[in-house]
Design a protein around this motif. Structure first.
Motif, PDB file in Angstrom:
ATOM      1  N   LEU A   1     -46.711  35.060-104.030  1.00 52.40           N
ATOM      2  CA  LEU A   1     -45.477  35.205-103.249  1.00 52.40           C
ATOM      3  C   LEU A   1     -44.669  36.422-103.690  1.00 52.40           C
ATOM      4  N   GLU A   2     -44.682  36.712-104.989  1.00 53.40           N
ATOM      5  CA  GLU A   2     -43.978  37.898-105.473  1.00 53.40           C
ATOM      6  C   GLU A   2     -44.644  39.176-104.964  1.00 53.40           C
ATOM      7  N   ALA A   3     -45.958  39.163-104.856  1.00 53.13           N
ATOM      8  CA  ALA A   3     -46.663  40.323-104.299  1.00 53.13           C
ATOM      9  C   ALA A   3     -46.310  40.492-102.823  1.00 53.13           C
ATOM     10  N   LEU A   4     -46.221  39.388-102.096  1.00 53.86           N
ATOM     11  CA  LEU A   4     -45.823  39.459-100.691  1.00 53.86           C
ATOM     12  C   LEU A   4     -44.387  39.979-100.565  1.00 53.86           C
ATOM     13  N   ALA A   5     -43.510  39.561-101.467  1.00 50.42           N
ATOM     14  CA  ALA A   5     -42.124  40.030-101.443  1.00 50.42           C
ATOM     15  C   ALA A   5     -42.063  41.530-101.681  1.00 50.42           C
ATOM     16  N   ALA A   6     -42.885  42.013-102.592  1.00 51.61           N
ATOM     17  CA  ALA A   6     -42.896  43.449-102.881  1.00 51.61           C
ATOM     18  C   ALA A   6     -43.353  44.260-101.677  1.00 51.61           C
ATOM     19  N   ALA A   7     -44.199  43.671-100.844  1.00 52.31           N
ATOM     20  CA  ALA A   7     -44.714  44.381 -99.677  1.00 52.31           C
ATOM     21  C   ALA A   7     -43.951  44.046 -98.401  1.00 52.31           C
ATOM     22  N   ALA A   8     -42.915  43.224 -98.521  1.00 50.24           N
ATOM     23  CA  ALA A   8     -42.174  42.792 -97.328  1.00 50.24           C
ATOM     24  C   ALA A   8     -41.480  43.972 -96.663  1.00 50.24           C
ATOM     25  N   ARG A   9     -41.441  43.901 -95.371  1.00 44.78           N
ATOM     26  CA  ARG A   9     -40.861  44.992 -94.594  1.00 44.78           C
ATOM     27  C   ARG A   9     -39.347  44.844 -94.444  1.00 44.78           C
ATOM     28  N   PHE A  10     -38.885  43.615 -94.370  1.00 39.72           N
ATOM     29  CA  PHE A  10     -37.475  43.351 -94.136  1.00 39.72           C
ATOM     30  C   PHE A  10     -36.873  42.607 -95.321  1.00 39.72           C
ATOM     31  N   GLY A  11     -35.582  42.793 -95.530  1.00 41.84           N
ATOM     32  CA  GLY A  11     -34.898  42.161 -96.651  1.00 41.84           C
ATOM     33  C   GLY A  11     -34.923  40.646 -96.593  1.00 41.84           C
ATOM     34  N   TRP A  12     -34.807  40.090 -95.387  1.00 43.31           N
ATOM     35  CA  TRP A  12     -34.814  38.630 -95.288  1.00 43.31           C
ATOM     36  C   TRP A  12     -36.175  38.059 -95.653  1.00 43.31           C
ATOM     37  N   GLN A  13     -37.237  38.808 -95.355  1.00 41.88           N
ATOM     38  CA  GLN A  13     -38.578  38.352 -95.742  1.00 41.88           C
ATOM     39  C   GLN A  13     -38.710  38.369 -97.260  1.00 41.88           C
ATOM     40  N   LYS A  14     -38.236  39.454 -97.866  1.00 40.45           N
ATOM     41  CA  LYS A  14     -38.326  39.583 -99.313  1.00 40.45           C
ATOM     42  C   LYS A  14     -37.561  38.459-100.002  1.00 40.45           C
ATOM     43  N   ARG A  15     -36.339  38.176 -99.540  1.00 42.53           N
ATOM     44  CA  ARG A  15     -35.537  37.116-100.141  1.00 42.53           C
ATOM     45  C   ARG A  15     -36.219  35.762-100.009  1.00 42.53           C
ATOM     46  N   ARG A  16     -36.804  35.501 -98.848  1.00 45.58           N
ATOM     47  CA  ARG A  16     -37.477  34.213 -98.646  1.00 45.58           C
ATOM     48  C   ARG A  16     -38.691  34.076 -99.571  1.00 45.58           C
ATOM     49  N   PHE A  17     -39.503  35.121 -99.663  1.00 43.26           N
ATOM     50  CA  PHE A  17     -40.663  35.064-100.557  1.00 43.26           C
ATOM     51  C   PHE A  17     -40.226  34.870-102.006  1.00 43.26           C
ATOM     52  N   LEU A  18     -39.154  35.543-102.411  1.00 43.66           N
ATOM     53  CA  LEU A  18     -38.675  35.403-103.787  1.00 43.66           C
ATOM     54  C   LEU A  18     -38.127  33.999-104.045  1.00 43.66           C
ATOM     55  N   ARG A  19     -37.452  33.403-103.051  1.00 42.20           N
ATOM     56  CA  ARG A  19     -36.982  32.014-103.212  1.00 42.20           C
ATOM     57  C   ARG A  19     -38.163  31.067-103.338  1.00 42.20           C
ATOM     58  N   ARG A  20     -39.180  31.285-102.520  1.00 48.18           N
ATOM     59  CA  ARG A  20     -40.366  30.430-102.583  1.00 48.18           C
ATOM     60  C   ARG A  20     -41.102  30.611-103.905  1.00 48.18           C
ATOM     61  N   ALA A  21     -41.128  31.836-104.436  1.00 49.35           N
ATOM     62  CA  ALA A  21     -41.758  32.085-105.732  1.00 49.35           C
ATOM     63  C   ALA A  21     -40.998  31.372-106.843  1.00 49.35           C
ATOM     64  N   ALA A  22     -39.669  31.408-106.780  1.00 49.63           N
ATOM     65  CA  ALA A  22     -38.858  30.710-107.790  1.00 49.63           C
ATOM     66  C   ALA A  22     -39.095  29.209-107.709  1.00 49.63           C
ATOM     67  N   ASP A  23     -39.219  28.682-106.490  1.00 50.50           N
ATOM     68  CA  ASP A  23     -39.501  27.263-106.314  1.00 50.50           C
ATOM     69  C   ASP A  23     -40.877  26.913-106.890  1.00 50.50           C
ATOM     70  N   ALA A  24     -41.849  27.775-106.670  1.00 49.20           N
ATOM     71  CA  ALA A  24     -43.193  27.538-107.208  1.00 49.20           C
ATOM     72  C   ALA A  24     -43.170  27.531-108.737  1.00 49.20           C
ATOM     73  N   ARG A  25     -42.423  28.447-109.340  1.00 53.80           N
ATOM     74  CA  ARG A  25     -42.319  28.466-110.805  1.00 53.80           C
ATOM     75  C   ARG A  25     -41.636  27.200-111.317  1.00 53.80           C
ATOM     76  N   ALA A  26     -40.627  26.706-110.591  1.00 53.60           N
ATOM     77  CA  ALA A  26     -39.945  25.468-110.993  1.00 53.60           C
ATOM     78  C   ALA A  26     -40.899  24.279-110.911  1.00 53.60           C
ATOM     79  N   ARG A  27     -41.699  24.228-109.864  1.00 50.42           N
ATOM     80  CA  ARG A  27     -42.677  23.143-109.736  1.00 50.42           C
ATOM     81  C   ARG A  27     -43.721  23.214-110.860  1.00 50.42           C
TER      82      ARG A  27
END
Length: 70
Positions: free
Chosen positions: A25-51
Motif C-alpha cells: 500500500l505504501e508503494a501504491l501511495a508513492a505512485a498515486a496520481r492524486f493526493g486523495w489517493q495517496k492519503r487513502r493508501f497511507l491510511r490503509r497502510a497504517a491500518d494494516a500495520r496496526a492489524r
C-alpha cells in the motif's frame, strides 16, 4: 521440540501478511496520481500495520503462555 512448538499459528502468518500488505500500500501511495489517493493508501497502510501489531501481540502472548488479549 514438540509438534505444537513448531506449528505456525494463524496470528503468526498474519504478522507477515499485514507487513507485506502495508509495504504494498505504501508503494501504491508513492505512485498515486492524486493526493486523495495517496492519503487513502497511507491510511490503509497504517491500518494494516496496526492489524499486524495486534496479531504480533497475540502471538507473543501465546508464546509466553498468557491469556490472549481481546
Amino acid at each position: 521440540m514438540t509438534a505444537q512448538a513448531e506449528r505456525t499459528t494463524l496470528d503468526g502468518q498474519l504478522v507477515g501478511y499485514w507487513a507485506r500488505e502495508a509495504t504494498r500500500l505504501e508503494a501504491l501511495a508513492a505512485a498515486a496520481r492524486f493526493g486523495w489517493q495517496k492519503r487513502r493508501f497511507l491510511r490503509r497502510a497504517a491500518d494494516a500495520r496496526a492489524r499486524g501489531a495486534q496479531s504480533e501481540a497475540r502471538e507473543t502472548a501465546r508464546a509466553s503462555g498468557a491469556a490472549s488479549p481481546a
